[in-house]
Scaffold this motif. Structure first.
Motif, mmCIF file in Angstrom:
data_model
loop_
_atom_site.group_PDB
_atom_site.id
_atom_site.type_symbol
_atom_site.label_atom_id
_atom_site.label_comp_id
_atom_site.label_asym_id
_atom_site.label_seq_id
_atom_site.Cartn_x
_atom_site.Cartn_y
_atom_site.Cartn_z
ATOM 1 N N UNK A 189 9.387 11.507 11.493
ATOM 2 C CA UNK A 189 10.436 10.520 11.205
ATOM 3 C C UNK A 189 10.480 9.452 12.301
ATOM 4 N N UNK A 190 10.420 9.875 13.550
ATOM 5 C CA UNK A 190 10.428 8.916 14.674
ATOM 6 C C UNK A 190 9.185 8.030 14.632
ATOM 7 N N UNK A 191 8.027 8.628 14.350
ATOM 8 C CA UNK A 191 6.769 7.869 14.336
ATOM 9 C C UNK A 191 6.794 6.777 13.271
ATOM 10 N N UNK A 192 7.217 7.103 12.074
ATOM 11 C CA UNK A 192 7.203 6.103 11.008
ATOM 12 C C UNK A 192 8.354 5.102 11.150
ATOM 13 N N UNK A 193 9.447 5.532 11.762
ATOM 14 C CA UNK A 193 10.586 4.625 11.952
ATOM 15 C C UNK A 193 10.250 3.489 12.913
ATOM 16 N N UNK A 194 9.296 3.710 13.779
ATOM 17 C CA UNK A 194 8.947 2.692 14.767
ATOM 18 C C UNK A 194 7.941 1.666 14.233
ATOM 19 N N UNK A 195 7.536 1.788 12.974
ATOM 20 C CA UNK A 195 6.548 0.876 12.388
ATOM 21 C C UNK A 195 7.253 0.062 11.301
ATOM 22 N N UNK A 222 6.295 -0.055 7.461
ATOM 23 C CA UNK A 222 6.653 1.072 6.584
ATOM 24 C C UNK A 222 8.102 0.852 6.161
ATOM 25 N N UNK A 223 8.287 0.465 4.909
ATOM 26 C CA UNK A 223 9.627 0.107 4.442
ATOM 27 C C UNK A 223 10.328 1.229 3.677
ATOM 28 N N UNK A 224 9.552 2.228 3.230
ATOM 29 C CA UNK A 224 10.139 3.398 2.585
ATOM 30 C C UNK A 224 9.286 4.607 2.895
ATOM 31 N N UNK A 225 9.936 5.752 2.972
ATOM 32 C CA UNK A 225 9.236 7.026 3.161
ATOM 33 C C UNK A 225 10.014 8.095 2.405
ATOM 34 N N UNK A 226 9.272 8.896 1.646
ATOM 35 C CA UNK A 226 9.898 9.946 0.845
ATOM 36 C C UNK A 226 9.159 11.259 1.059
ATOM 37 N N UNK A 227 9.920 12.351 1.160
ATOM 38 C CA UNK A 227 9.334 13.695 1.154
ATOM 39 C C UNK A 227 9.234 14.108 -0.303
ATOM 40 N N UNK A 228 8.108 14.693 -0.680
ATOM 41 C CA UNK A 228 7.810 14.951 -2.082
ATOM 42 C C UNK A 228 7.660 16.432 -2.400
ATOM 43 N N UNK A 229 7.755 16.732 -3.672
ATOM 44 C CA UNK A 229 7.280 18.011 -4.195
ATOM 45 C C UNK A 229 5.879 17.756 -4.727
ATOM 46 N N UNK A 230 5.152 18.800 -5.026
ATOM 47 C CA UNK A 230 3.835 18.611 -5.633
ATOM 48 C C UNK A 230 2.700 18.675 -4.633
ATOM 49 N N UNK A 231 1.635 17.946 -4.923
ATOM 50 C CA UNK A 231 0.398 18.033 -4.149
ATOM 51 C C UNK A 231 0.424 17.305 -2.810
ATOM 52 N N UNK A 266 0.865 -1.174 0.000
ATOM 53 C CA UNK A 266 0.000 0.000 0.000
ATOM 54 C C UNK A 266 0.904 1.226 0.000
ATOM 55 N N UNK A 267 0.551 2.202 -0.809
ATOM 56 C CA UNK A 267 1.251 3.481 -0.818
ATOM 57 C C UNK A 267 0.342 4.508 -0.167
ATOM 58 N N UNK A 268 0.813 5.136 0.887
ATOM 59 C CA UNK A 268 0.036 6.167 1.579
ATOM 60 C C UNK A 268 0.600 7.532 1.209
ATOM 61 N N UNK A 269 -0.254 8.379 0.666
ATOM 62 C CA UNK A 269 0.115 9.751 0.320
ATOM 63 C C UNK A 269 -0.355 10.660 1.446
ATOM 64 N N UNK A 270 0.558 11.458 1.955
ATOM 65 C CA UNK A 270 0.290 12.250 3.154
ATOM 66 C C UNK A 270 0.448 13.732 2.863
ATOM 67 N N UNK A 271 -0.525 14.499 3.367
ATOM 68 C CA UNK A 271 -0.429 15.959 3.385
ATOM 69 C C UNK A 271 -0.395 16.379 4.840
ATOM 70 N N UNK A 296 5.220 10.258 0.821
ATOM 71 C CA UNK A 296 4.654 8.987 0.385
ATOM 72 C C UNK A 296 5.332 7.888 1.192
ATOM 73 N N UNK A 297 4.515 6.956 1.673
ATOM 74 C CA UNK A 297 5.011 5.822 2.438
ATOM 75 C C UNK A 297 4.742 4.546 1.657
ATOM 76 N N UNK A 298 5.727 3.684 1.603
ATOM 77 C CA UNK A 298 5.519 2.349 1.048
ATOM 78 C C UNK A 298 5.364 1.419 2.241
ATOM 79 N N UNK A 299 4.216 0.738 2.275
ATOM 80 C CA UNK A 299 3.869 -0.102 3.414
ATOM 81 C C UNK A 299 3.637 -1.524 2.926
ATOM 82 N N UNK A 300 4.282 -2.504 3.562
ATOM 83 C CA UNK A 300 4.070 -3.909 3.215
ATOM 84 C C UNK A 300 3.220 -4.553 4.297
#
Length: 154
Positions: A84-90, A93-102, A66-71, A106-110
């Motif tokens: 960063x601490x919150x997502x690192x403890x889960x 969540x195997x990847x997290x990227x800060x994005x440009x755009x809308x 699942x890819x979670x898009x966060x605003x 984005x989090x990649x979750x397995x």
């Protein structure tokens, strides 16, 4: 400065970090000792960040992506560090990227199954305030890998 042999060594190690130095040396036409020295130099220079084992997600029981898009309405350093601490403890969540755009992140979750996303979502929102979260389920994996191009390396 990397030469073509260094790049070939890096390509082989990306494909199989468990390859023996003897086999690798043979593939790149070097003596075992010369190949070993090059690998050590590539590690010391940081070209090789680490060696890992890639697990089979089906066998590990997490075949769903699942890819979670966060605003967020928050962009201060303190909030970003808390996020960063919150997502690192889960671990799901195997990847997290800060994005440009809308969207901001984005989090990649397995996951073991789609329904488990709600468990992860609740873990995130209990730890950090978010403005909006939308999720997309991966229907089919078209390309996956950990290898990166070596041609651009100096």
């Amino acid at each position: 400065m990397l030469d073509d042999r260094d790049r070939r060594i890096l390509e082989y190690l990306q494909t199989d970090a468990g390859i023996s130095v003897t086999e690798l040396a043979e593939r790149v036409a070097l003596s075992v000792s010369a190949c070993s020295r090059r690998i050590q130099r590539l590690e010391e220079s940081g070209h090789i960040a680490r060696r890992i084992v890639v697990l089979d997600r089906e066998k590990m029981g997490v075949p769903t992506t699942v890819f979670a898009l966060i605003k967020t309405a928050h962009h201060a350093d303190e909030w970003i560090e808390a996020f960063r601490r919150a997502i690192s403890s889960i671990p799901e969540i195997v990847e997290a990227h800060r994005l440009t755009g809308n969207h901001d992140y984005i989090l990649k979750i397995v996951l073991p199954r789609v329904e488990h996303y709600d468990v992860i979502y609740k873990q995130i929102v209990r730890k950090i305030e978010l403005f909006d979260v939308s999720a997309s389920i991966s229907m089919e994996l078209l390309k996956s890998g950990t290898s990166i191009p070596v041609a651009y390396a100096d």
